[in-house]
Design an enzyme around this catalytic site. Structure first.
Site, mmCIF file in Angstrom:
data_model
loop_
_atom_site.group_PDB
_atom_site.id
_atom_site.type_symbol
_atom_site.label_atom_id
_atom_site.label_comp_id
_atom_site.label_asym_id
_atom_site.label_seq_id
_atom_site.Cartn_x
_atom_site.Cartn_y
_atom_site.Cartn_z
ATOM 1 N N GLU A 74 -8.852 -1.847 -10.612
ATOM 2 C CA GLU A 74 -9.443 -0.509 -10.743
ATOM 3 C C GLU A 74 -10.178 -0.346 -12.076
ATOM 4 O O GLU A 74 -11.158 0.393 -12.156
ATOM 5 C CB GLU A 74 -8.348 0.554 -10.606
ATOM 6 C CG GLU A 74 -7.853 0.700 -9.175
ATOM 7 C CD GLU A 74 -6.705 1.685 -9.075
ATOM 8 O OE1 GLU A 74 -5.644 1.412 -9.665
ATOM 9 O OE2 GLU A 74 -6.883 2.729 -8.442
ATOM 10 N N GLU B 217 -0.829 -2.234 -4.132
ATOM 11 C CA GLU B 217 0.129 -1.136 -4.265
ATOM 12 C C GLU B 217 0.784 -0.777 -2.940
ATOM 13 O O GLU B 217 1.994 -0.554 -2.868
ATOM 14 C CB GLU B 217 -0.552 0.117 -4.836
ATOM 15 C CG GLU B 217 -0.860 0.043 -6.326
ATOM 16 C CD GLU B 217 -2.206 -0.589 -6.622
ATOM 17 O OE1 GLU B 217 -2.764 -1.255 -5.720
ATOM 18 O OE2 GLU B 217 -2.698 -0.436 -7.746
#
Lengths: 558, 558
Positions: free
Chosen positions: B144, B166
């Site tokens: 990210e 995740e």
């Protein structure tokens, strides 16, 4: 609630069996009167006082809104009002909410939101405009029902008021779009909106008008007359036909067991052990009629309408009654060219009121899929008919698999699976963000859109469909079973909450509208709050409401 | 985490004290090397292995990004890379997340999101373009961070990959914009994005390029050469000045006690019993310099920059260290005409690189207020200077109160409070949705905007400001104390969670952008998931990660 699941909820209703609503007709004006039976709750443990509602009340409302569109082409204005004295609606029933499990609350809010969006869709797309005649206090969800109408009239009797008391009284948000509509639809200034939503008693009269919370306030002496005048004004502007006959939404032919849901054109097999519903949609069994008159003659039996009604009911059934089935596998079966022929018929006659209703209904039903918290996997196999409007199912899916070739053991002579685009894929069935699923899929990549546009109408084999980006994967016979099995089993192994969050984000790539903000930002915050001890814990505001005890809050801001 | 609050977090950093980052300069190219000290966690109980990060690591990153803009006008390209072998970054530290309280996780994600948005702001508005040189595996928050850069290069060595693990590994979402940027910024098809986010090992090489996850993959043999070439290309396109000198961001002069935070131009008094921080911003003490050279000469002492830095630090301090102070009262003190004079100077010289940096920094700092989960109440009293850029504080507030007249007992001869609009209110300081707070306030009501525009520059007394809709309420001396007291006490009595949800919805009326989707839809879902037993419960995925035990999920979909 604790006993949800002991009895299945049915979403089928009929005006002759309504317990909570009455419909009255006067030429182009229908009046929809909310008069909730206190003892008519869907579950035990609460009374529906003061026109408060639960899922059962909203199922009837949804039925009424649907029937007004299909069965009453003559109706151009719908006035929603209350049959109670001094109260319009107290909103969602608090005891029901306080006693409900988290998942029930979330699903309930989703359905009520969809119904309110449907009211707006009728006003915007069907020339059937809704007026809220708020003839008593409208609190919380009661005011939110009014907010879904195009025009809000409030009786000015020094006691009637509109309010959003959820935050001060219950420690939650107004759950059906109130916070979004008040600013984005009614253009109430956000600081005034803030004050309003912290004032449990709300506002009435001239102040409610000047703050834009309602459009008009009127005393009891002129109330009925004024409503009639406004209803006539909206009716005069309508595009509804002058002399059309409605079609009857006949009862669905549905069989429901623990393991299957079956309709004439649709079947779902429920596999609780795998956490999967396998859904198969049957394409049209015959060629389409020649024209709009033919559609009218077939009525509720007209294939696109029939399949839409069945799919709509199935989505609602599975969402409410089968929360543990986390993955829906979508298949179709039939002749793709026939699906495209039906699509063309609809598009060629889209100015016809009934055809418009059918397209809009299919649009709303596909939108339900977009906000369904289940993983959607489309399996495109030989004999399927993922073409045009039915290809929207594959576009709505989180992933799609198209078989490259045929199943050698099963039917080596079969024609290989194809998909096909049609006019329905390029705009008439937008998502809630007002953009087609195809455009959202390519996320602003106009080059890819141009490439697939060139192939409109052509049957596309797996390799080409994958190359064009229309399907996710194109395994062959050797890999198919294993690849699909792994995808489905893997999905069942993931956190259901994380899947819900991921899918809600990916499905709504791109621009936002009031509707997607309601299902996105607002709903996600509301779900968070619903799940927090400050609301739902034993000392939370939602649980303590009406007990005489104040809520006890963890004061940390998160 | 359990011991948060025992030690206050400081957001002040300096390159000479960095433990986790190194900065290297080569003409127009800066390289920001992530080399996290394993034993350098902000709290005890976890090791920052594999370039994983916690808040402390991100505080240094934020400092570096800020200094690159102000202290290094010569830098046109910033290359972010890793100082570790085979790993770029493993993302947010899992043990830190698993051990953290809900509020800590949410605040941590907010700050990391703001820093990543700041990186994009530098690329978009400062001619300082960020390239991610992903020289090893980038997982979760590591990827990210790369997604926040304009260009992503991935080393092609058969082991390096980018991933968002995740969901499969932790049962949560990528928390710093990944799900939004992957579709809305990089235009990855959503079904491919779905597959990618369920595949813990991620993707590398040519496939990562063809799926648009990265822009370029290159072998080790040409890696350094290629980065240099790309950095030079981006630098060549930059609008940064050729021969400007940077200004030093000198250490803040800050005093911090349990009851107060004090800076030269800003003070916050902390009232734990009332749950209130009373913040007062001091206007400029002298007239502005004549031109851009004068601004440069004043450097970090130039009032607009000084007040922005202080406010930025205060927001971060209070958000992290004082979660129980749920209401921030905003006051200003000073000469409004001087504030407007500074604004004019900035607007007249906005093409100057330093002036541009100051305006963009003020914009980012005000955006922090918009996403701060505290109720903001602006009190506009005699002696205040809510004009132009400082009036943005009142526009950012959930409510504002302007005294009508003066405080008779205090200073009957005072000039009554005024507010004033200036050029800064009409576009240069947009919210995250790219619209000015003034336009969002009037929610599309162009007539109201036109009326206030006519009064630009004029000092507006309470009655007129209220009439124009620029302030919420205008009580007089008799009502003031009582009305403000009730507003503040009432706020403290409401559910903190419901307030957070309401404010997050109202503040972002109107259109959405990638940034508001990250803080809205994505963050709200993530917060919900963070709060659910499937993630954060004793058997949840986040808590079970690394224990060898599988998570146990409630399988119901919500």
């Amino acid at each position: 609630m604790a006993d949800i699941g002991t009895e299945r909820v049915s979403f089928q209703a009929d005006p002759s069996r309504y317990r909570h609503w009455r419909l009255a007709f006067d030429g182009p004006v229908a009046t929809l009167i909310m008069d909730v039976a206190e003892d008519g709750g869907l579950r035990d443990g609460y009374e529906l006082k003061m026109n408060s509602y639960d899922l059962g009340v909203d199922i009837e409302l949804y039925d009424a809104v649907q029937r007004l569109r299909f069965e009453h082409p003559e109706v151009r204005t719908v006035v929603i009002t209350s049959g109670k004295d001094k109260v319009f609606s107290a909103g969602a029933n608090i005891r029901m909410l306080a006693a409900s499990e988290h998942g029930w609350k979330v699903n309930f809010c989703k359905f009520t939101n969809e119904t309110r969006n449907g009211i707006e869709d009728a006003s915007a797309r069907s020339g059937q405009t809704y007026i809220a005649a708020v003839n008593g206090t409208a609190s919380g969800g009661g005011y939110e029902l009014a907010l879904a109408c195009e025009y809000i009239m409030l009786i000015d009797d020094r006691s009637a008021a509109v309010s959003l008391p959820e935050l001060p009284l219950l420690g939650v948000l107004p759950g059906t779009g109130g916070l979004t509509r008040i600013t984005d639809k009614r253009h109430v200034r956000r600081d005034l909106a803030d004050y309003f939503a912290t004032r449990p008693e709300g506002l009435g009269g001239a102040k409610a008008v000047s703050w834009r919370l309602v459009d008009e306030a009127a005393p009891r002496s002129t109330w009925d007359q004024l409503i009639a005048a406004r209803a006539a004004e909206f009716a005069a502007r309508s595009s509804r036909p002058a002399d059309a006959a409605g079609i009857e939404l006949t009862p669905l032919d549905k069989k429901r067991t623990d393991n299957a849901v079956t309709y004439p054109h649709l079947e779902a097999r429920l596999d609780a052990a795998a956490g999967v519903a396998e859904i198969t949609i049957e394409g049209p069994g015959q060629d389409p009629p020649a024209d709009a008159a033919g559609i009218q003659a077939q009525g509720a039996g007209f294939w696109p309408l029939a399949i839409t009604r069945e799919l709509d009911d199935l989505i609602l059934d599975l969402r409410t009654n089968e929360p543990e089935l986390g993955t829906w596998i979508l298949r179709t079966h039939g002749d793709p060219s026939r699906v495209l022929a039906y699509d063309r018929l609809l598009l060629d006659h889209r100015d016809d009121w009934l055809v418009n209703e059918i397209i809009q209904y299919l649009k709303r039903t596909l939108k339900r899929l977009d906000v369904t918290s289940r993983s959607l996997i489309a399996l495109i196999e030989p004999g399927s008919c993922f073409a045009g409007s039915l290809f929207e199912l594959a576009l709505a899916a989180d992933r799609s698999y198209q078989l490259d070739g045929v199943f050698e053991d099963e039917d080596p002579e079969a024609d290989p699976a194809t998909v096909a685009l049609g006019g329905m894929n390029f705009g008439p069935l937008p998502m809630g963000n007002e953009v087609s699923r195809l455009h959202i899929r390519f996320a602003g990549d106009e080059e890819s859109v141009a490439k697939v546009t060139e192939r409109t109408g052509a049957p596309l084999l797996a390799a080409e469909a994958a190359e064009l980006g229309l399907v996710t994967f194109a395994p062959d016979d050797i890999d198919w079973a294993e690849e699909v099995r792994i995808a489905v089993e893997e999905r069942a192994s993931f956190s259901p909450d994380a899947l819900t969050g991921m899918e809600a984000n990916y499905r709504f790539a791109g621009p936002e509208t009031m509707e997607t903000k309601i299902f996105g930002r607002l709903t996600a915050w509301q779900n968070w709050i619903f799940n927090r001890p400050n609301a739902a814990g034993p000392e939370g505001a939602l649980r303590r409401y009406g007990t005489g005890q104040r809520a006890s809050f963890d004061r940390d801001r998160v």
